[in-house]
Design a protein around this motif. Structure first.
Motif, mmCIF file in Angstrom:
data_model
loop_
_atom_site.group_PDB
_atom_site.id
_atom_site.type_symbol
_atom_site.label_atom_id
_atom_site.label_comp_id
_atom_site.label_asym_id
_atom_site.label_seq_id
_atom_site.Cartn_x
_atom_site.Cartn_y
_atom_site.Cartn_z
ATOM 1 N N GLY A 1 0.759 -1.424 0.179
ATOM 2 C CA GLY A 1 -0.067 -0.060 0.052
ATOM 3 C C GLY A 1 0.872 1.127 0.112
ATOM 4 N N HIS A 2 2.109 1.102 -0.342
ATOM 5 C CA HIS A 2 2.789 2.588 -0.337
ATOM 6 C C HIS A 2 3.030 2.694 -1.917
ATOM 7 C CE1 HIS A 2 5.035 1.000 3.708
ATOM 8 N NE2 HIS A 2 3.834 1.401 3.856
ATOM 9 N N ILE A 3 3.756 3.779 -2.152
ATOM 10 C CA ILE A 3 3.802 4.621 -3.363
ATOM 11 C C ILE A 3 5.261 4.071 -4.054
ATOM 12 C CG2 ILE A 3 4.092 6.835 -4.854
ATOM 13 C CD1 ILE A 3 2.189 7.980 -2.535
ATOM 14 N N PRO A 4 5.413 3.625 -5.193
ATOM 15 C CA PRO A 4 6.702 3.272 -5.767
ATOM 16 C C PRO A 4 7.129 4.687 -6.386
ATOM 17 C CG PRO A 4 4.854 2.438 -7.201
ATOM 18 C CD PRO A 4 4.118 3.133 -6.023
ATOM 19 N N VAL A 5 8.596 5.056 -6.062
ATOM 20 C CA VAL A 5 9.177 6.125 -6.608
ATOM 21 C C VAL A 5 10.498 5.394 -7.237
ATOM 22 C CG1 VAL A 5 10.512 8.010 -5.997
ATOM 23 C CG2 VAL A 5 8.279 7.549 -4.741
ATOM 24 N N GLU A 6 10.812 5.851 -8.454
ATOM 25 C CA GLU A 6 12.153 5.575 -9.040
ATOM 26 C C GLU A 6 12.864 6.594 -9.298
ATOM 27 O OE1 GLU A 6 12.710 4.064 -13.608
ATOM 28 O OE2 GLU A 6 11.951 2.432 -12.381
ATOM 29 N N ILE A 7 14.307 6.705 -8.763
ATOM 30 C CA ILE A 7 15.144 7.448 -8.858
ATOM 31 C C ILE A 7 16.379 7.342 -9.755
ATOM 32 C CG2 ILE A 7 16.557 9.382 -7.745
ATOM 33 C CD1 ILE A 7 14.610 8.853 -4.935
ATOM 34 N N ASP A 8 16.707 8.101 -10.725
ATOM 35 C CA ASP A 8 17.854 7.978 -11.590
ATOM 36 C C ASP A 8 18.776 8.977 -11.049
ATOM 37 O OD1 ASP A 8 17.021 6.039 -13.389
ATOM 38 O OD2 ASP A 8 15.938 7.489 -14.393
ATOM 39 N N LEU A 9 19.890 8.448 -10.553
ATOM 40 C CA LEU A 9 21.003 9.326 -9.885
ATOM 41 C C LEU A 9 22.332 9.074 -10.599
ATOM 42 C CD1 LEU A 9 22.807 7.656 -7.531
ATOM 43 C CD2 LEU A 9 20.643 7.726 -6.595
ATOM 44 N N GLU A 10 23.131 9.720 -10.305
ATOM 45 C CA GLU A 10 24.524 9.456 -10.593
ATOM 46 C C GLU A 10 25.663 9.765 -9.218
ATOM 47 O OE1 GLU A 10 25.795 11.849 -13.888
ATOM 48 O OE2 GLU A 10 25.587 13.697 -12.881
ATOM 49 N N CYS A 11 26.806 9.112 -9.133
ATOM 50 C CA CYS A 11 27.591 9.309 -7.997
ATOM 51 C C CYS A 11 28.893 8.543 -8.323
ATOM 52 C CB CYS A 11 26.749 8.616 -6.883
ATOM 53 S SG CYS A 11 26.648 6.638 -6.988
ATOM 54 N N PRO A 12 29.865 8.853 -7.447
ATOM 55 C CA PRO A 12 31.044 8.425 -7.752
ATOM 56 C C PRO A 12 31.091 7.004 -7.597
ATOM 57 C CG PRO A 12 31.245 10.293 -6.296
ATOM 58 C CD PRO A 12 29.590 9.934 -6.509
ATOM 59 N N ALA A 13 32.061 6.250 -8.313
ATOM 60 C CA ALA A 13 32.122 4.779 -8.446
ATOM 61 C C ALA A 13 32.192 4.187 -7.183
ATOM 62 C CB ALA A 13 33.247 4.592 -9.214
ATOM 63 N N GLY A 14 31.407 3.128 -6.683
ATOM 64 C CA GLY A 14 31.488 2.628 -5.537
ATOM 65 C C GLY A 14 30.677 3.057 -4.319
ATOM 66 N N ARG A 15 29.993 4.285 -4.430
ATOM 67 C CA ARG A 15 29.399 5.038 -3.544
ATOM 68 C C ARG A 15 27.873 4.532 -3.565
ATOM 69 N NH1 ARG A 15 30.397 10.699 -2.176
ATOM 70 N NH2 ARG A 15 32.595 9.845 -2.763
ATOM 71 N N LEU A 16 27.317 3.780 -4.311
ATOM 72 C CA LEU A 16 25.917 3.471 -4.307
ATOM 73 C C LEU A 16 25.468 2.596 -2.972
ATOM 74 C CD1 LEU A 16 23.132 3.535 -5.728
ATOM 75 C CD2 LEU A 16 23.804 1.383 -6.970
ATOM 76 N N ASP A 17 26.222 1.731 -2.648
ATOM 77 C CA ASP A 17 26.001 0.918 -1.516
ATOM 78 C C ASP A 17 25.954 1.781 -0.368
ATOM 79 O OD1 ASP A 17 25.958 -1.358 -2.855
ATOM 80 O OD2 ASP A 17 27.976 -1.826 -2.322
ATOM 81 N N THR A 18 26.811 2.814 -0.356
ATOM 82 C CA THR A 18 26.620 3.603 1.036
ATOM 83 C C THR A 18 25.299 4.181 0.883
ATOM 84 O OG1 THR A 18 29.181 3.924 0.937
ATOM 85 C CG2 THR A 18 28.026 5.619 2.118
ATOM 86 N N ILE A 19 24.919 4.820 -0.432
ATOM 87 C CA ILE A 19 23.712 5.646 -0.507
ATOM 88 C C ILE A 19 22.646 4.738 0.063
ATOM 89 C CG2 ILE A 19 22.033 6.678 -2.061
ATOM 90 C CD1 ILE A 19 24.558 7.936 -3.573
ATOM 91 N N VAL A 20 22.642 3.656 -0.482
ATOM 92 C CA VAL A 20 21.430 2.429 -0.127
ATOM 93 C C VAL A 20 21.445 2.326 1.427
ATOM 94 C CG1 VAL A 20 20.542 0.076 -0.676
ATOM 95 C CG2 VAL A 20 21.400 1.362 -2.633
ATOM 96 N N ASP A 21 22.539 2.121 2.038
ATOM 97 C CA ASP A 21 22.517 1.831 3.292
ATOM 98 C C ASP A 21 21.953 2.934 4.290
ATOM 99 O OD1 ASP A 21 23.719 -0.814 3.021
ATOM 100 O OD2 ASP A 21 25.668 0.004 3.414
#
Length: 195
Positions: free
Chosen positions: A72-92
């Motif tokens: 029952g929540h709203i799906p949101v899709e975000i396209d982003l760019e970040c320095p290599a290897g930084r995605l895991d930090t953002i997700v955490d």
């Protein structure tokens, strides 16, 4: 005619195919992150803050207000760019901020399996059951259908799970644990899963 300097520089702009770089000289990589948000004021901002804090640059946001996730929540899709290897930090950081991340990039959840839960699903709080299953960080519930004929105590829910490569066993193990805690029966996996 193109305006270029004698050394081939086109006025400071990168060639169209050249990788983008951050101010610190790190190469930027594009990613897609799919979230589900509660429909309350400030939730989108709460999700965007960890991205900005950890060096993410927003490219686009697709807020699917007209459709809801199985919880029952709203799906949101975000396209982003970040320095290599930084995605895991953002997700955490998103998860630590209470944001449910249901997918990162196309490859994250590439295996699918379907199961059926049978029992007192409504009385044992179906939303809490789905949340408990998604505590397995390697899997997420991507679809659900519920059948409760004639308002009977026994209901059935067909869950479609997406799991990271090689994590189907961990996802099924988590489903079994949650089912045992709530005295539910599990029928698994259904035809059409990857197993």
């Amino acid at each position: 005619m193109r305006n270029t300097s004698p050394d081939g520089d086109s006025g400071g702009r990168s060639a169209p195919d050249a990788p983008r770089v951050a101010d610190g000289g790190e190469q930027l990589q594009a990613h897609t992150v799919r979230l589900e948000l509660v429909d309350e004021p400030g939730e989108l901002l709460r999700a965007l803050n960890p991205i900005a804090t950890h060096g993410g640059n927003l490219l686009s946001i697709f807020h699917e207000r007209g459709s809801l996730t199985p919880r029952g929540h709203i799906p949101v899709e975000i396209d982003l760019e970040c320095p290599a290897g930084r995605l895991d930090t953002i997700v955490d950081a998103l998860r630590n901020n209470g944001i449910n991340v249901i997918q990162t990039d196309a490859e994250r959840y590439r295996e699918h399996v379907e199961v059926v839960l049978v029992g007192a699903l409504i009385e044992t709080d179906l939303s809490a059951t789905l949340t408990a299953i998604e505590e397995c960080e390697e899997a997420t519930v991507v679809d659900m259908s519920l059948t409760a004929p004639n308002g009977e105590d026994v209901a059935s829910a067909r869950l479609s799970l997406a799991a990271a490569g090689g994590a189907v066993d961990a996802a099924l193990s988590r489903v079994r644990e949650v089912a045992a805690e709530k005295d539910l029966h599990v029928i698994e996996p259904l035809v059409g899963g990857d197993r």
